[in-house]
Design a protein around this motif. Structure first.
Motif, PDB file in Angstrom:
ATOM      1  N   ASP A 249       0.385   3.847  23.417  1.00  0.00           N
ATOM      2  CA  ASP A 249      -0.460   3.603  22.777  1.00  0.00           C
ATOM      3  C   ASP A 249      -0.865   4.850  21.065  1.00  0.00           C
ATOM      4  O   ASP A 249      -1.689   4.873  20.557  1.00  0.00           O
ATOM      5  CB  ASP A 249      -1.750   4.433  23.525  1.00  0.00           C
ATOM      6  N   LYS A 250       0.566   5.197  20.883  1.00  0.00           N
ATOM      7  CA  LYS A 250       0.913   6.481  19.751  1.00  0.00           C
ATOM      8  C   LYS A 250       1.619   5.478  18.702  1.00  0.00           C
ATOM      9  O   LYS A 250       1.941   5.649  17.578  1.00  0.00           O
ATOM     10  CB  LYS A 250       1.754   7.719  20.496  1.00  0.00           C
ATOM     11  N   ILE A 251       2.128   4.460  19.563  1.00  0.00           N
ATOM     12  CA  ILE A 251       2.677   3.721  18.125  1.00  0.00           C
ATOM     13  C   ILE A 251       2.102   1.995  17.973  1.00  0.00           C
ATOM     14  O   ILE A 251       1.836   1.466  18.745  1.00  0.00           O
ATOM     15  CB  ILE A 251       3.852   3.398  18.736  1.00  0.00           C
ATOM     16  N   ASP A 252       2.256   1.490  17.042  1.00  0.00           N
ATOM     17  CA  ASP A 252       1.373   0.261  16.528  1.00  0.00           C
ATOM     18  C   ASP A 252       2.299  -0.754  16.397  1.00  0.00           C
ATOM     19  O   ASP A 252       2.499  -1.780  17.041  1.00  0.00           O
ATOM     20  CB  ASP A 252       0.987  -0.105  15.301  1.00  0.00           C
TER      21      ASP A 252
ATOM     22  N   GLY B 155       1.118  -6.259   4.496  1.00  0.00           N
ATOM     23  CA  GLY B 155      -0.264  -6.112   5.700  1.00  0.00           C
ATOM     24  C   GLY B 155      -0.924  -5.656   6.047  1.00  0.00           C
ATOM     25  O   GLY B 155      -2.126  -5.379   6.388  1.00  0.00           O
ATOM     26  N   HIS B 156      -0.446  -4.172   5.441  1.00  0.00           N
ATOM     27  CA  HIS B 156      -1.592  -3.103   5.654  1.00  0.00           C
ATOM     28  C   HIS B 156      -1.378  -1.778   4.341  1.00  0.00           C
ATOM     29  O   HIS B 156      -0.512  -1.836   3.980  1.00  0.00           O
ATOM     30  CB  HIS B 156      -0.786  -2.574   6.584  1.00  0.00           C
ATOM     31  N   GLU B 157      -2.729  -1.235   3.756  1.00  0.00           N
ATOM     32  CA  GLU B 157      -3.291  -0.812   3.100  1.00  0.00           C
ATOM     33  C   GLU B 157      -1.652   1.067   3.205  1.00  0.00           C
ATOM     34  O   GLU B 157      -1.925   1.210   2.457  1.00  0.00           O
ATOM     35  CB  GLU B 157      -4.386  -0.057   2.877  1.00  0.00           C
ATOM     36  N   GLN B 158      -1.487   1.685   4.496  1.00  0.00           N
ATOM     37  CA  GLN B 158      -1.969   2.418   5.124  1.00  0.00           C
ATOM     38  C   GLN B 158      -0.408   2.909   5.837  1.00  0.00           C
ATOM     39  O   GLN B 158      -0.951   1.548   6.882  1.00  0.00           O
ATOM     40  CB  GLN B 158      -2.412   3.740   5.314  1.00  0.00           C
ATOM     41  N   VAL B 159       0.801   3.006   5.750  1.00  0.00           N
ATOM     42  CA  VAL B 159       1.835   2.624   6.588  1.00  0.00           C
ATOM     43  C   VAL B 159       2.352   4.222   6.952  1.00  0.00           C
ATOM     44  O   VAL B 159       3.009   4.590   5.933  1.00  0.00           O
ATOM     45  CB  VAL B 159       2.852   1.877   6.343  1.00  0.00           C
TER      46      VAL B 159
ATOM     47  N   PRO C 183      -5.982   8.829  10.205  1.00  0.00           N
ATOM     48  CA  PRO C 183      -7.047   7.993  10.750  1.00  0.00           C
ATOM     49  C   PRO C 183      -6.503   6.954   9.487  1.00  0.00           C
ATOM     50  O   PRO C 183      -6.363   6.761   8.556  1.00  0.00           O
ATOM     51  CB  PRO C 183      -8.457   8.354  10.281  1.00  0.00           C
ATOM     52  N   GLY C 184      -6.996   5.550  10.100  1.00  0.00           N
ATOM     53  CA  GLY C 184      -6.330   3.883   9.913  1.00  0.00           C
ATOM     54  C   GLY C 184      -4.583   3.853   9.429  1.00  0.00           C
ATOM     55  O   GLY C 184      -4.128   2.957   9.115  1.00  0.00           O
ATOM     56  N   GLU C 185      -3.786   5.357   9.594  1.00  0.00           N
ATOM     57  CA  GLU C 185      -2.456   4.505   9.521  1.00  0.00           C
ATOM     58  C   GLU C 185      -1.911   3.834  10.293  1.00  0.00           C
ATOM     59  O   GLU C 185      -2.156   3.867  11.192  1.00  0.00           O
ATOM     60  CB  GLU C 185      -1.621   5.592   8.846  1.00  0.00           C
ATOM     61  N   TYR C 186      -0.988   2.428   9.714  1.00  0.00           N
ATOM     62  CA  TYR C 186      -0.478   1.851  10.473  1.00  0.00           C
ATOM     63  C   TYR C 186       1.216   2.490  11.350  1.00  0.00           C
ATOM     64  O   TYR C 186       1.705   3.088  10.031  1.00  0.00           O
ATOM     65  CB  TYR C 186       0.102   0.578  10.136  1.00  0.00           C
TER      66      TYR C 186
ATOM     67  N   GLY D  21       0.843  -1.181   0.134  1.00  0.00           N
ATOM     68  CA  GLY D  21      -0.144  -0.002   0.089  1.00  0.00           C
ATOM     69  C   GLY D  21       0.925   1.015  -0.347  1.00  0.00           C
ATOM     70  O   GLY D  21       1.880   1.121  -0.633  1.00  0.00           O
ATOM     71  N   THR D  22      -0.065   2.025   0.281  1.00  0.00           N
ATOM     72  CA  THR D  22       1.042   3.747   0.180  1.00  0.00           C
ATOM     73  C   THR D  22       1.701   3.514   1.898  1.00  0.00           C
ATOM     74  O   THR D  22       1.846   2.722   2.942  1.00  0.00           O
ATOM     75  CB  THR D  22      -0.049   4.234   0.761  1.00  0.00           C
ATOM     76  N   ILE D  23       2.882   4.192   1.552  1.00  0.00           N
ATOM     77  CA  ILE D  23       4.254   4.016   3.228  1.00  0.00           C
ATOM     78  C   ILE D  23       4.430   5.416   2.726  1.00  0.00           C
ATOM     79  O   ILE D  23       5.067   6.096   1.889  1.00  0.00           O
ATOM     80  CB  ILE D  23       5.461   3.319   2.410  1.00  0.00           C
TER      81      ILE D  23
END
Length: 114
Positions: free
Chosen positions: A33-36, A85-89, A15-18, A2-4
């Motif tokens: 909690d600010k970091i996945d 595994g993620h659309e937006q990172v 919103p929605g970014e990993y 996806g997009t990086i």
């Protein structure tokens, strides 16, 4: 993939970014909690990081040395799996300079080798 993009850890992601922290050291004042994911193994080695010291004149050498580390770093494979595994990172970094930092080098490396 996806997009990086890259973003300073103190800025708000979309919103929605990993959110993947790519620093070897945890940034001061940032709550967990600010970091996945904290992927510190993809960060430059202490030796390469200290040699750079965020001195603009050392950036070219930093890019060369960090890229050489990335070419043989198994954590890059882990990062590629995360990206798949993620659309937006968003790759997060703590440095004050928005252009001369390890996340910028890492993003360039990922784009060049994909």
């Amino acid at each position: 993939m996806g997009t990086i993009r890259i973003l300073r850890v103190y800025e708000e992601p979309e919103p929605g970014e990993y959110r993947v922290l790519v620093d070897r050291l945890w940034p001061r004042g940032v709550k967990k909690d600010k970091i996945d994911l904290w992927l510190k193994d993809v960060a430059p080695s202490t030796e390469v990081r200290n040699a750079f010291g965020h001195v603009p004149e050392h950036f070219e050498t930093f890019v060369r040395d960090y890229t050489a580390e990335l070419n043989k770093n198994p954590a890059v494979t882990d990062l590629r799996e995360i990206l798949a595994g993620h659309e937006q990172v968003v790759l997060l970094y703590g440095a004050k300079d928005h252009e001369q930092n390890q996340a910028a080098v890492l993003l360039s490396f990922l784009n060049a080798s994909s």
